[in-house]
Design an enzyme around this catalytic site. Structure first.
Site, PDB file in Angstrom:
ATOM      1  N   ILE A  94       0.726  -1.181  -0.099  1.00 47.42           N
ATOM      2  CA  ILE A  94      -0.086  -0.093  -0.042  1.00 47.42           C
ATOM      3  C   ILE A  94       0.829   1.274  -0.039  1.00 47.42           C
ATOM      4  CG2 ILE A  94      -0.503   0.131   2.684  1.00 47.42           C
ATOM      5  CD1 ILE A  94      -3.234   0.242   0.099  1.00 47.42           C
ATOM      6  N   ASN A 108      -5.729  -4.465   7.790  1.00 43.82           N
ATOM      7  CA  ASN A 108      -5.166  -5.713   7.032  1.00 43.82           C
ATOM      8  C   ASN A 108      -5.529  -7.028   7.763  1.00 43.82           C
ATOM      9  OD1 ASN A 108      -3.728  -6.832   4.708  1.00 43.82           O
ATOM     10  ND2 ASN A 108      -2.209  -7.345   6.259  1.00 43.82           N
ATOM     11  N   HIS A 110      -3.875 -10.777   8.098  1.00 44.83           N
ATOM     12  CA  HIS A 110      -2.756 -11.660   7.774  1.00 44.83           C
ATOM     13  C   HIS A 110      -2.987 -13.063   8.258  1.00 44.83           C
ATOM     14  CE1 HIS A 110       1.346 -12.414   6.657  1.00 44.83           C
ATOM     15  NE2 HIS A 110       1.505 -13.198   8.074  1.00 44.83           N
TER      16      HIS A 110
HETATM   17  C1  GRF Z   1      -6.035 -14.417   2.710  1.00 47.73           C
HETATM   18  O1  GRF Z   1      -5.264 -15.621   3.275  1.00 47.73           O
HETATM   19  C2  GRF Z   1      -5.570 -13.323   3.565  1.00 47.73           C
HETATM   20  O2  GRF Z   1      -5.245 -13.440   5.085  1.00 47.73           O
HETATM   21  C3  GRF Z   1      -4.160 -12.898   2.661  1.00 47.73           C
HETATM   22  O3  GRF Z   1      -4.715 -13.013   1.287  1.00 47.73           O
HETATM   23  C4  GRF Z   1      -5.484 -14.207   1.134  1.00 47.73           C
HETATM   24  C5  GRF Z   1      -6.785 -13.699   0.608  1.00 47.73           C
HETATM   25  O4  GRF Z   1      -7.705 -14.591   0.129  1.00 47.73           O
HETATM   26  N1  GRF Z   1      -3.804 -11.568   3.057  1.00 47.73           N
HETATM   27  P1  GRF Z   1      -9.211 -14.043  -0.399  1.00 47.73           P
HETATM   28  O5  GRF Z   1      -8.916 -13.521  -1.756  1.00 47.73           O
HETATM   29  O6  GRF Z   1      -9.772 -13.341   0.557  1.00 47.73           O
HETATM   30  O7  GRF Z   1      -9.911 -15.472  -0.544  1.00 47.73           O
END
Ligand code: GRF
Length: 217
Positions: A94, A108, A110
Site C-alpha cells: 500500500i 489488513n 494476515h
Molecule cells: C488471505 O489468506 C488473506 O489472509 C491474505 O490473502 C488471502 C486472500 O484470500 N492476506 P481471499 O482473496 O480473501 O480469498
C-alpha cells in the site's frame, strides 16, 4: 454507517465473508461502498458486482510509473470517501501516500499470528508452508492497522488455529480461513464501526459493548 472500501487481488473469500456478515446483520453499522482490485481477473470483482457493489480495477500495468499508479489508486479510494479501507488479500504494497491520507483508517488481514510468519516474503501459501516447516502446533490469523511497514501496525484481533498432524499447506490455508480469517475480519470491522477500537501507540484496546437501543428491532 461506516463506509468501507475493500481492496482485494484474488479470490475474495474474505470480501465475501464481509458481504455475508453485512447481509445477515452480524455487521450492523457498516456498508461496502467500493471494491478495488489491482488484478482485472480477480474473482473478488465478480463477487462485488454480484452483491451490487461498485467494483473497479486499478492495475499498475496501466500506468507508466509506480508514482502514477499510486496516485490513481489514491484517487480511486478518495472518490468513494471511505471511513475505513480493508486490505483483504491485496497483493500490492500500500503506497505511503495512501497511508498518509488515511492514518488509522486502514486494516489488513494476515493469515498467521503476527509477529510469527509475517513481513517480507510471507504471503499466500508461503505463510502456511513456513509454519509447517517450522513445526508450530498453532497458527491463526491477525487483523491489524496498517502503518506503512510490512505487517507492523497495531494488532486489533487474533484467532488461533490448531495444526493437526499431516495437514498440507493448502489444507492449512483453508482451515485458517474457515476458522479464523472469515470470523475476525468482519468482527474487526463491526468493532471499528461501533467505535470500540481504540489505538494506543503500538497496541489497541477493545472497549466494552454499550447497550444499544432497539437492538432487537
Ligand atoms: C488471505 O489468506 C488473506 O489472509 C491474505 O490473502 C488471502 C486472500 O484470500 N492476506 P481471499 O482473496 O480473501 O480469498
Amino acid at each position: 454507517m461506516l463506509k468501507v472500501l475493500v481492496c482485494a487481488s484474488g479470490g475474495g473469500t474474505n470480501l465475501q465473508a464481509i458481504i455475508d456478515r453485512i447481509a445477515d446483520r452480524t455487521i450492523r453499522n457498516a456498508g461496502i461502498v467500493r471494491v478495488i482490485s489491482n488484478n482485472p481477473g480477480a474473482f473478488a470483482l465478480e463477487r462485488a458486482r454480484a452483491a451490487g457493489i461498485p467494483a473497479v480495477c486499478i492495475s499498475p500495468k496501466s500506468y507508466e510509473t509506480r508514482e502514477l499508479f499510486n496516485e490513481a489508486l489514491l484517487q480511486g479510494i478518495n472518490e468513494a470517501e471511505p471511513d475505513l479501507i480493508v486490505l483483504a488479500g491485496f497483493l500490492v504494497a500500500i503506497p505511503q501516500i495512501v497511508v498518509d491520507a488515511y492514518p488509522g483508517k486502514i486494516i489488513n488481514i494476515h493469515p498467521a499470528l503476527i509477529p510469527s510468519f509475517c513481513g517480507k516474503g510471507f504471503y499466500g501459501l508461503k505463510v502456511h508452508e513456513k509454519a509447517l516447516e517450522r513445526g508450530v502446533k498453532v497458527t491463526g490469523a491477525t487483523v491489524h492497522f496498517v502503518d506503512g511497514g510490512l505487517d507492523s501496525g497495531p494488532i486489533i484481533l487474533q484467532k488461533a488455529v490448531s495444526i493437526p498432524e499431516g495437514i498440507t499447506a493448502k489444507e492449512l490455508q483453508a482451515k485458517v480461513m474457515h476458522e479464523a480469517e472469515w470470523i475476525i475480519l468482519p468482527e474487526a470491522i463491526e468493532l471499528i464501526a461501533e467505535g470500540r477500537v481504540q489505538q494506543d501507540g503500538r497496541t489497541t484496546h477493545i472497549l466494552p459493548e454499550q447497550e444499544r437501543e432497539g437492538q432487537n428491532t
